[in-house]
Design a protein around this motif. Structure first.
Motif, PDB file in Angstrom:
ATOM      1  N   LYS A 193     -15.694   2.648   0.538  1.00  0.00           N
ATOM      2  CA  LYS A 193     -16.135   1.913   1.707  1.00  0.00           C
ATOM      3  C   LYS A 193     -16.254   2.868   2.895  1.00  0.00           C
ATOM      4  CE  LYS A 193     -14.908  -2.644   2.542  1.00  0.00           C
ATOM      5  NZ  LYS A 193     -14.007  -3.689   2.977  1.00  0.00           N
ATOM      6  N   LYS A 194     -15.211   3.654   3.104  1.00  0.00           N
ATOM      7  CA  LYS A 194     -15.206   4.610   4.213  1.00  0.00           C
ATOM      8  C   LYS A 194     -15.329   6.046   3.720  1.00  0.00           C
ATOM      9  CE  LYS A 194     -12.432   1.710   7.228  1.00  0.00           C
ATOM     10  NZ  LYS A 194     -11.190   1.521   7.916  1.00  0.00           N
ATOM     11  N   TYR A 246       0.816  -1.210   0.000  1.00  0.00           N
ATOM     12  CA  TYR A 246       0.000   0.000   0.000  1.00  0.00           C
ATOM     13  C   TYR A 246       0.849   1.259   0.000  1.00  0.00           C
ATOM     14  CZ  TYR A 246      -3.698  -3.286   0.949  1.00  0.00           C
ATOM     15  OH  TYR A 246      -4.582  -4.336   0.841  1.00  0.00           O
ATOM     16  N   ILE A 287      -7.943  -4.559   6.991  1.00  0.00           N
ATOM     17  CA  ILE A 287      -7.608  -4.642   5.573  1.00  0.00           C
ATOM     18  C   ILE A 287      -8.174  -5.928   5.012  1.00  0.00           C
ATOM     19  CG2 ILE A 287      -5.723  -4.996   3.921  1.00  0.00           C
ATOM     20  CD1 ILE A 287      -4.078  -3.056   5.452  1.00  0.00           C
ATOM     21  N   GLU A 288      -8.947  -5.797   3.979  1.00  0.00           N
ATOM     22  CA  GLU A 288      -9.498  -6.962   3.299  1.00  0.00           C
ATOM     23  C   GLU A 288      -8.832  -7.060   1.932  1.00  0.00           C
ATOM     24  OE1 GLU A 288     -13.738  -6.785   3.150  1.00  0.00           O
ATOM     25  OE2 GLU A 288     -13.863  -6.080   5.207  1.00  0.00           O
ATOM     26  N   GLU A 289      -8.241  -8.204   1.655  1.00  0.00           N
ATOM     27  CA  GLU A 289      -7.595  -8.394   0.359  1.00  0.00           C
ATOM     28  C   GLU A 289      -8.363  -9.421  -0.385  1.00  0.00           C
ATOM     29  OE1 GLU A 289      -3.209  -6.932   0.763  1.00  0.00           O
ATOM     30  OE2 GLU A 289      -3.410  -8.896   1.633  1.00  0.00           O
ATOM     31  N   GLU A 293     -11.835  -7.171   9.793  1.00  0.00           N
ATOM     32  CA  GLU A 293     -10.429  -6.920   9.469  1.00  0.00           C
ATOM     33  C   GLU A 293     -10.245  -5.489   9.011  1.00  0.00           C
ATOM     34  OE1 GLU A 293      -7.431  -8.680   9.326  1.00  0.00           O
ATOM     35  OE2 GLU A 293      -8.392 -10.218  10.525  1.00  0.00           O
ATOM     36  N   ASN A 320     -10.097  -0.703   0.555  1.00  0.00           N
ATOM     37  CA  ASN A 320     -10.342  -0.668   1.991  1.00  0.00           C
ATOM     38  C   ASN A 320     -10.765   0.722   2.451  1.00  0.00           C
ATOM     39  OD1 ASN A 320      -9.427  -3.446   2.859  1.00  0.00           O
ATOM     40  ND2 ASN A 320      -7.667  -2.736   1.692  1.00  0.00           N
ATOM     41  N   ASP A 367      -7.183   1.903  -3.275  1.00  0.00           N
ATOM     42  CA  ASP A 367      -7.277   0.973  -2.154  1.00  0.00           C
ATOM     43  C   ASP A 367      -8.750   0.802  -1.779  1.00  0.00           C
ATOM     44  OD1 ASP A 367      -7.299  -0.393   0.243  1.00  0.00           O
ATOM     45  OD2 ASP A 367      -5.968   0.998   1.290  1.00  0.00           O
TER      46      ASP A 367
END
Length: 133
Positions: free
Chosen positions: A80-81, A39, A131-133, A129, A76, A74
């Motif tokens: 998402k946020k 990242y 971080i989700e990959e 989590e 994550n 990213d």
């Protein structure tokens, strides 16, 4: 790469100019599983969080990096946020080459750090989590 954007990577790893930061190592977050991505951010603030929240006993470091391959938003953080990508956070399956280090950076306040650690702990307790990959 012809992109003139400056990218940063926050960590506690003690590295030097020319080193590569790549996927395949234990993640700094969550259950510390092997990271499929590495990242980076185009904002110093996001890199500061990375340096402050990374696991390890060393001091936080912020490296100036250049991607060696393609990067993507990213997921994550984006949508998402935060709608779009205001944190300018990205990831890649290709390593980043360290081209410098930010020596004079200011960390977040103890209150901000406590709030972030508390939020991460709440997520962990809920089984989410970071971080989700």
């Amino acid at each position: 790469m012809t992109d003139s954007q400056t990218y940063y990577h926050g960590t506690k790893a003690d590295l030097k100019v020319g080193d590569l930061i790549g996927p395949g190592y234990a993640s700094n977050y969550g259950k510390r599983k092997q990271a499929a991505f590495v990242y980076l951010s185009a904002t110093l603030d996001a890199a500061t969080w990375g340096a402050e929240l990374a696991v390890g006993s060393g001091r936080g470091r912020i490296y100036i990096v250049e991607p060696t391959g393609s990067i993507e938003d990213d997921p994550n953080l984006t949508n998402k946020k935060f709608p779009g990508n205001p944190t300018k956070s990205y990831r890649s399956r290709d390593p980043f080459r360290i081209i410098g280090e930010v020596m004079d950076w200011t960390g977040h306040s103890p209150e901000q750090l406590k709030e972030m650690h508390d939020n991460l702990e709440k997520l962990k307790q809920r089984g989410i989590e970071a971080i989700e990959e």
